[in-house]
Design a protein around this motif. Structure first.
Motif, PDB file in Angstrom:
ATOM      1  N   THR A  24       0.825  -1.147  -0.035  1.00  0.00           N
ATOM      2  CA  THR A  24      -0.013  -0.009  -0.023  1.00  0.00           C
ATOM      3  C   THR A  24       0.760   1.319  -0.007  1.00  0.00           C
ATOM      4  OG1 THR A  24      -0.222   0.071   2.363  1.00  0.00           O
ATOM      5  CG2 THR A  24      -1.990  -1.154   1.165  1.00  0.00           C
ATOM      6  N   LEU A  27      -0.207   4.494  -1.918  1.00  0.00           N
ATOM      7  CA  LEU A  27      -1.413   5.341  -1.517  1.00  0.00           C
ATOM      8  C   LEU A  27      -0.956   6.184  -0.555  1.00  0.00           C
ATOM      9  CD1 LEU A  27      -3.895   2.300  -1.162  1.00  0.00           C
ATOM     10  CD2 LEU A  27      -3.886   4.100  -2.776  1.00  0.00           C
ATOM     11  N   ARG A  28       0.479   5.914   0.132  1.00  0.00           N
ATOM     12  CA  ARG A  28       0.758   6.958   1.155  1.00  0.00           C
ATOM     13  C   ARG A  28       1.724   7.835   0.517  1.00  0.00           C
ATOM     14  NH1 ARG A  28       1.175   2.212   3.522  1.00  0.00           N
ATOM     15  NH2 ARG A  28       3.352   2.134   3.448  1.00  0.00           N
ATOM     16  N   SER A  30       2.054   8.892  -2.675  1.00  0.00           N
ATOM     17  CA  SER A  30       1.686   9.595  -4.022  1.00  0.00           C
ATOM     18  C   SER A  30       0.334   9.983  -4.098  1.00  0.00           C
ATOM     19  CB  SER A  30       2.059   8.797  -5.303  1.00  0.00           C
ATOM     20  OG  SER A  30       1.535   9.362  -6.424  1.00  0.00           O
ATOM     21  N   LYS A  31       0.067  11.021  -3.978  1.00  0.00           N
ATOM     22  CA  LYS A  31      -1.379  11.812  -3.989  1.00  0.00           C
ATOM     23  C   LYS A  31      -1.997  11.644  -5.312  1.00  0.00           C
ATOM     24  CE  LYS A  31      -4.329  15.459  -3.400  1.00  0.00           C
ATOM     25  NZ  LYS A  31      -4.580  17.027  -3.096  1.00  0.00           N
ATOM     26  N   THR A  34      -2.999   7.864  -5.842  1.00  0.00           N
ATOM     27  CA  THR A  34      -4.146   7.715  -5.064  1.00  0.00           C
ATOM     28  C   THR A  34      -5.141   8.203  -5.806  1.00  0.00           C
ATOM     29  OG1 THR A  34      -2.665   7.782  -3.066  1.00  0.00           O
ATOM     30  CG2 THR A  34      -5.177   7.881  -2.902  1.00  0.00           C
ATOM     31  N   LEU A  35      -5.073   9.296  -6.322  1.00  0.00           N
ATOM     32  CA  LEU A  35      -6.473   9.767  -7.158  1.00  0.00           C
ATOM     33  C   LEU A  35      -6.704   9.077  -8.189  1.00  0.00           C
ATOM     34  CD1 LEU A  35      -5.638  13.657  -6.593  1.00  0.00           C
ATOM     35  CD2 LEU A  35      -7.424  11.909  -5.508  1.00  0.00           C
ATOM     36  N   TRP A  37      -5.590   5.758  -9.124  1.00  0.00           N
ATOM     37  CA  TRP A  37      -6.122   4.600  -8.720  1.00  0.00           C
ATOM     38  C   TRP A  37      -7.363   4.379  -8.306  1.00  0.00           C
ATOM     39  CZ3 TRP A  37      -7.337   2.947  -3.580  1.00  0.00           C
ATOM     40  CH2 TRP A  37      -7.672   1.509  -3.469  1.00  0.00           C
ATOM     41  N   LEU A  38      -7.940   5.460  -7.335  1.00  0.00           N
ATOM     42  CA  LEU A  38      -9.111   5.582  -7.026  1.00  0.00           C
ATOM     43  C   LEU A  38     -10.217   5.690  -8.116  1.00  0.00           C
ATOM     44  CD1 LEU A  38     -11.153   5.366  -4.594  1.00  0.00           C
ATOM     45  CD2 LEU A  38     -10.898   7.902  -4.364  1.00  0.00           C
ATOM     46  N   ALA A 161       2.766  -0.093  -7.112  1.00  0.00           N
ATOM     47  CA  ALA A 161       1.905   0.594  -7.808  1.00  0.00           C
ATOM     48  C   ALA A 161       1.365  -0.318  -8.975  1.00  0.00           C
ATOM     49  CB  ALA A 161       1.952   1.932  -8.404  1.00  0.00           C
ATOM     50  N   SER A 165      -2.566  -1.908  -8.568  1.00  0.00           N
ATOM     51  CA  SER A 165      -3.378  -1.526  -9.620  1.00  0.00           C
ATOM     52  C   SER A 165      -4.047  -2.801 -10.291  1.00  0.00           C
ATOM     53  CB  SER A 165      -2.728  -0.726 -10.722  1.00  0.00           C
ATOM     54  OG  SER A 165      -2.663   0.553 -10.286  1.00  0.00           O
ATOM     55  N   SER A 168      -6.363  -4.615  -7.798  1.00  0.00           N
ATOM     56  CA  SER A 168      -7.593  -3.778  -7.533  1.00  0.00           C
ATOM     57  C   SER A 168      -8.515  -4.189  -8.775  1.00  0.00           C
ATOM     58  CB  SER A 168      -7.489  -2.534  -7.593  1.00  0.00           C
ATOM     59  OG  SER A 168      -6.714  -2.149  -6.447  1.00  0.00           O
TER      60      SER A 168
END
Length: 187
Positions: A24, A27-28, A30-31, A34-35, A37-38, A161, A165, A168
């Motif tokens: 994970t 996610l911590r 790289s903003k 995270t954006l 990926w989400l 990453a 990815s 997910s």
């Protein structure tokens, strides 16, 4: 190299390497990741739900498997036709705005289709036009996502990453069809 190694081998509070912390870490760290990926996770969920609901809707409207096949052709044709030009588009337009535009357009098309479906207002001409536009947006979205992904998956987070990815995406592919089947019951 030290930064890359520290990212790949995150440690827990007791000093041991934590596979979860490593997995994970993007996610911590790289903003942007995270954006991206989400957003991709949500888009993939919508797409995987759509792949189940769409044939149900077409069959319930027409009773024809031939028209189901024709509908998929109407979806794929603009997708295939835009691909030779998509790279040029992606290189000339801000990729983030392009992704947002494509995803908002796809969401809007599916939202209108859902409203029409649940209110018995769905007609085949709208469905075919909607599918063509959806295919066009897919043909733009996929190259834009790939290009942006190459920018966001920096060397310090790339391995984790990619793993996050891919897992997910597979999870969404497992979750989407049953969700689509559940929603399809109410049509």
């Amino acid at each position: 190299m030290e930064t890359q190694n520290s990212t790949l081998f995150a440690t827990s509070s007791d000093g041991k390497h934590s596979a979860w912390a490593t997995f994970t870490s993007p996610l911590r760290q790289s903003k942007a990741f995270t954006l991206l990926w989400l957003g991709h996770w949500i888009a993939m969920l919508g797409s995987s739900v759509t792949t189940v609901i769409l044939p149900l809707v077409i069959y319930s409207l027409t009773g024809s498997t031939t028209i189901m096949g024709l509908a998929m052709t109407v979806y794929m044709l603009p997708n295939v036709l835009i691909l030779p030009f998509a790279g040029m588009i992606v290189d000339r337009i801000d990729r983030i705005r392009l992704l947002l535009f494509a995803n908002i357009a796809r969401f809007g098309l599916m939202f209108v289709a859902a409203v029409l479906m649940f209110t018995d207002g769905m007609k085949m001409p709208f469905l075919f036009v909607g599918l063509a536009l959806y295919g066009l947006m897919d043909g733009i979205f996929n190259p834009a996502y790939s290009a942006l992904r190459a920018q966001v998956f920096t060397p310090d987070i790339r391995n984790a990453a990619n793993a996050l990815s891919q897992i997910s995406i597979q999870a969404v592919r497992l979750l989407g069809p049953p969700l689509g089947g559940f929603i399809g019951r109410f049509q």
